[in-house]
Design a protein around this motif. Structure first.
Motif, PDB file in Angstrom:
ATOM      1  N   ILE A  26       0.829  -1.211   0.000  1.00 50.46           N
ATOM      2  CA  ILE A  26       0.000   0.000   0.000  1.00 50.46           C
ATOM      3  C   ILE A  26       0.863   1.261   0.000  1.00 50.46           C
ATOM      4  O   ILE A  26       1.841   1.358   0.741  1.00 50.46           O
ATOM      5  N   ASP A  27       0.492   2.225  -0.843  1.00 52.47           N
ATOM      6  CA  ASP A  27       1.117   3.552  -0.879  1.00 52.47           C
ATOM      7  C   ASP A  27       0.043   4.600  -0.604  1.00 52.47           C
ATOM      8  O   ASP A  27      -0.952   4.663  -1.340  1.00 52.47           O
ATOM      9  N   LEU A  28       0.247   5.411   0.439  1.00 52.67           N
ATOM     10  CA  LEU A  28      -0.712   6.466   0.778  1.00 52.67           C
ATOM     11  C   LEU A  28       0.009   7.624   1.465  1.00 52.67           C
ATOM     12  O   LEU A  28       1.028   7.420   2.125  1.00 52.67           O
ATOM     13  N   SER A  29      -0.538   8.829   1.329  1.00 54.57           N
ATOM     14  CA  SER A  29      -0.042   9.962   2.107  1.00 54.57           C
ATOM     15  C   SER A  29      -1.219  10.862   2.455  1.00 54.57           C
ATOM     16  O   SER A  29      -2.158  10.993   1.673  1.00 54.57           O
ATOM     17  N   VAL A 210      -9.924   3.695  -2.025  1.00 52.43           N
ATOM     18  CA  VAL A 210     -10.701   2.455  -2.062  1.00 52.43           C
ATOM     19  C   VAL A 210      -9.729   1.300  -1.942  1.00 52.43           C
ATOM     20  O   VAL A 210      -8.789   1.173  -2.743  1.00 52.43           O
ATOM     21  N   ILE A 211      -9.923   0.474  -0.925  1.00 52.90           N
ATOM     22  CA  ILE A 211      -8.993  -0.618  -0.653  1.00 52.90           C
ATOM     23  C   ILE A 211      -9.736  -1.948  -0.721  1.00 52.90           C
ATOM     24  O   ILE A 211     -10.863  -2.074  -0.238  1.00 52.90           O
ATOM     25  N   ASP A 212      -9.121  -2.922  -1.372  1.00 48.45           N
ATOM     26  CA  ASP A 212      -9.744  -4.231  -1.514  1.00 48.45           C
ATOM     27  C   ASP A 212      -8.643  -5.283  -1.638  1.00 48.45           C
ATOM     28  O   ASP A 212      -7.675  -5.089  -2.385  1.00 48.45           O
ATOM     29  N   HIS A 213      -8.775  -6.376  -0.880  1.00 49.68           N
ATOM     30  CA  HIS A 213      -7.782  -7.444  -0.892  1.00 49.68           C
ATOM     31  C   HIS A 213      -6.360  -6.910  -0.656  1.00 49.68           C
ATOM     32  O   HIS A 213      -5.399  -7.333  -1.300  1.00 49.68           O
ATOM     33  N   VAL A 216      -4.652  -0.717  -2.649  1.00 48.21           N
ATOM     34  CA  VAL A 216      -5.398   0.503  -2.979  1.00 48.21           C
ATOM     35  C   VAL A 216      -5.743   0.436  -4.460  1.00 48.21           C
ATOM     36  O   VAL A 216      -4.854   0.445  -5.310  1.00 48.21           O
ATOM     37  N   ILE A 217      -7.030   0.353  -4.756  1.00 50.59           N
ATOM     38  CA  ILE A 217      -7.441   0.192  -6.151  1.00 50.59           C
ATOM     39  C   ILE A 217      -7.956   1.491  -6.772  1.00 50.59           C
ATOM     40  O   ILE A 217      -8.169   1.552  -7.986  1.00 50.59           O
ATOM     41  N   ALA A 218      -8.134   2.523  -5.944  1.00 53.34           N
ATOM     42  CA  ALA A 218      -8.517   3.842  -6.465  1.00 53.34           C
ATOM     43  C   ALA A 218      -8.267   4.883  -5.389  1.00 53.34           C
ATOM     44  O   ALA A 218      -8.382   4.596  -4.198  1.00 53.34           O
ATOM     45  N   LEU A 219      -7.923   6.091  -5.816  1.00 55.38           N
ATOM     46  CA  LEU A 219      -7.637   7.178  -4.884  1.00 55.38           C
ATOM     47  C   LEU A 219      -8.040   8.499  -5.512  1.00 55.38           C
ATOM     48  O   LEU A 219      -7.701   8.777  -6.663  1.00 55.38           O
ATOM     49  N   GLY A 220      -8.773   9.321  -4.758  1.00 52.68           N
ATOM     50  CA  GLY A 220      -9.162  10.637  -5.260  1.00 52.68           C
ATOM     51  C   GLY A 220     -10.250  11.245  -4.408  1.00 52.68           C
ATOM     52  O   GLY A 220     -10.655  10.678  -3.383  1.00 52.68           O
ATOM     53  N   THR A 221     -10.723  12.419  -4.801  1.00 58.45           N
ATOM     54  CA  THR A 221     -11.874  13.011  -4.121  1.00 58.45           C
ATOM     55  C   THR A 221     -13.112  12.201  -4.491  1.00 58.45           C
ATOM     56  O   THR A 221     -13.104  11.398  -5.434  1.00 58.45           O
ATOM     57  N   LEU A 299     -20.715   6.592  -4.717  1.00 57.74           N
ATOM     58  CA  LEU A 299     -19.528   5.822  -4.382  1.00 57.74           C
ATOM     59  C   LEU A 299     -19.808   4.323  -4.432  1.00 57.74           C
ATOM     60  O   LEU A 299     -18.912   3.517  -4.684  1.00 57.74           O
ATOM     61  N   ASP A 300     -21.059   3.937  -4.220  1.00 53.96           N
ATOM     62  CA  ASP A 300     -21.414   2.527  -4.351  1.00 53.96           C
ATOM     63  C   ASP A 300     -21.238   2.076  -5.803  1.00 53.96           C
ATOM     64  O   ASP A 300     -20.752   0.970  -6.074  1.00 53.96           O
ATOM     65  N   ASP A 301     -21.636   2.944  -6.738  1.00 56.72           N
ATOM     66  CA  ASP A 301     -21.417   2.634  -8.155  1.00 56.72           C
ATOM     67  C   ASP A 301     -19.925   2.467  -8.439  1.00 56.72           C
ATOM     68  O   ASP A 301     -19.512   1.579  -9.192  1.00 56.72           O
ATOM     69  N   VAL A 302     -19.112   3.347  -7.832  1.00 57.80           N
ATOM     70  CA  VAL A 302     -17.659   3.276  -8.016  1.00 57.80           C
ATOM     71  C   VAL A 302     -17.139   1.946  -7.497  1.00 57.80           C
ATOM     72  O   VAL A 302     -16.375   1.244  -8.174  1.00 57.80           O
ATOM     73  N   PHE A 303     -17.563   1.598  -6.287  1.00 59.71           N
ATOM     74  CA  PHE A 303     -17.058   0.371  -5.683  1.00 59.71           C
ATOM     75  C   PHE A 303     -17.480  -0.863  -6.479  1.00 59.71           C
ATOM     76  O   PHE A 303     -16.695  -1.792  -6.692  1.00 59.71           O
ATOM     77  N   MET A 304     -18.726  -0.853  -6.923  1.00 64.20           N
ATOM     78  CA  MET A 304     -19.214  -1.979  -7.725  1.00 64.20           C
ATOM     79  C   MET A 304     -18.423  -2.093  -9.024  1.00 64.20           C
ATOM     80  O   MET A 304     -18.060  -3.187  -9.458  1.00 64.20           O
ATOM     81  N   ARG A 305     -18.140  -0.963  -9.652  1.00 57.10           N
ATOM     82  CA  ARG A 305     -17.395  -0.961 -10.910  1.00 57.10           C
ATOM     83  C   ARG A 305     -15.970  -1.500 -10.697  1.00 57.10           C
ATOM     84  O   ARG A 305     -15.439  -2.262 -11.515  1.00 57.10           O
ATOM     85  N   LEU A 306     -15.346  -1.112  -9.567  1.00 50.47           N
ATOM     86  CA  LEU A 306     -13.957  -1.482  -9.325  1.00 50.47           C
ATOM     87  C   LEU A 306     -13.784  -2.909  -8.814  1.00 50.47           C
ATOM     88  O   LEU A 306     -12.810  -3.583  -9.141  1.00 50.47           O
ATOM     89  N   THR A 307     -14.744  -3.364  -7.975  1.00 47.14           N
ATOM     90  CA  THR A 307     -14.542  -4.639  -7.282  1.00 47.14           C
ATOM     91  C   THR A 307     -15.550  -5.729  -7.641  1.00 47.14           C
ATOM     92  O   THR A 307     -15.309  -6.905  -7.384  1.00 47.14           O
ATOM     93  N   GLY A 308     -16.691  -5.322  -8.163  1.00 48.93           N
ATOM     94  CA  GLY A 308     -17.735  -6.305  -8.461  1.00 48.93           C
ATOM     95  C   GLY A 308     -18.605  -6.632  -7.282  1.00 48.93           C
ATOM     96  O   GLY A 308     -19.478  -7.510  -7.360  1.00 48.93           O
ATOM     97  N   HIS A 309     -18.408  -5.948  -6.151  1.00 48.75           N
ATOM     98  CA  HIS A 309     -19.275  -6.167  -4.988  1.00 48.75           C
ATOM     99  C   HIS A 309     -19.423  -4.871  -4.208  1.00 48.75           C
ATOM    100  O   HIS A 309     -18.702  -3.900  -4.411  1.00 48.75           O
TER     101      HIS A 309
END
Length: 316
Positions: A26-29, A210-213, A216-221, A299-309
């Motif tokens: 993971i990379d974050l600041s 957005v973090i999964d498994h 970090v699979i997405a980062l932004g406002t 954000l639910d749409d975002v999460f569904m698009r990125l992870t499938g759940h």
């Protein structure tokens, strides 16, 4: 942005428990005075990240600093600069709210007088003045959670880790906690928030990871993440379901008809212009519309698009 502007720095963070890889690079600041929300399902690695940042766990690999101090090499210094509130209130239920706060102040070596003064300030700040003399066992869940957050602020730390602080609270208590957290942000605290609640991240955070498994699979406002989903959606409820095939044909590519709900969903890429054109096509084609709604990406749409759940689904 210089290193002095960064409060929390994470690079290449890895952590495994036996064969289970929980964090996988993971990379974050987090800049000073801002809030970053870690959004993800149970088991995604959110709490493990917080436990490493607060020196409760050692990382297997990676670089992790808080206010410029390494969480392993300078753990004592890091602990003096952070406050931690978890999913479950860590308070002594057989003491009063005031006694809990005074005891915490004395543990920080503030002295009896200063500890009592700080307790009075925090009871007022967290709307617990009338409950301050009551035994905590009599508090509601929301009151215990507010007291727990107040305890993490006794020594006025510059950095706060809020690990799913509203999990299990009723809607009213959750809103009250949001108000408290918003005040802390306005007062200049740096906050890392973990949450499964999409609305919570959307409302409170400057940026969302957005973090999964363990990644970090997405980062932004919130707006930046929602833009990844694409356009708004025009939802039309048909007056006559027998016209669904004609309506879909008129709506064009990307439109989907929900048989169960009798809703035709149409992507809208050019805002009002597209909506006007679609409605005119329906009218000219004789398709009768009962009602319409324009739905923006969530954000639910975002999460569904990125992870499938969904983010709220258990992913352990």
């Amino acid at each position: 942005m210089t290193n002095e502007d960064i409060s929390i720095h994470i690079k290449g963070l890895k952590k495994s428990f036996g064969d289970l890889k929980v964090l996988d690079g993971i990379d974050l600041s987090v800049p000073k005075g801002t809030m970053l929300a870690l959004l993800g399902p149970n088991g995604a690695g959110k709490t493990t990240t917080v436990r490493i940042l607060s020196t409760l766990l050692h990382p297997d690999d990676g670089e992790v600093t808080v206010e410029g101090f390494d969480v392993v090499k300078n753990s004592k210094k890091v602990r003096s600069m952070v406050g931690l509130t978890g999913q479950y209130a860590a308070v002594d239920e057989y003491l009063t709210g005031e006694e809990n706060l005074i005891m915490m102040g004395e543990l920080y070596h503030l002295g009896k007088i200063e500890s009592t003064k700080r307790a009075t300030e925090l009871l007022k700040q967290f709307d617990l003045v009338q409950a301050g003399k009551r035994i905590v066992k009599t508090y509601s869940g929301g009151m215990k959670r507010r007291l727990d957050l107040a305890l993490s602020l006794v020594a006025t730390p510059p950095v706060l880790f809020l690990d799913e602080p509203t999990t299990g609270l009723d809607p009213r208590s959750r809103l009250a906690m949001w108000e408290v957290i918003e005040r802390l942000i306005k007062d200049g605290a740096t906050i890392l928030l973990t949450t499964q609640y999409l609305e919570e991240a959307d409302k409170l955070a400057d940026k969302i990871a957005v973090i999964d498994h363990g990644k970090v699979i997405a980062l932004g406002t919130a707006d930046e993440l929602k833009s990844q989903v694409g356009s708004d959606t025009l939802e039309l409820v048909l007056s006559d379901t027998s016209q669904k095939e004609k309506a879909v044909s008129l709506a064009g590519d990307g439109s989907v008809f929900d048989e169960e709900k009798n809703i035709l969903s149409i992507p809208v890429r050019r805002g009002v212009e597209d909506i006007g054109n679609i409605l005119n096509k329906m009218k000219d084609g004789g398709v009768k519309i009962e009602s319409m709604t324009v739905k923006k990406p969530t954000l639910d749409d975002v999460f569904m698009r990125l992870t499938g759940h969904h983010a709220e689904e258990n992913n352990q």
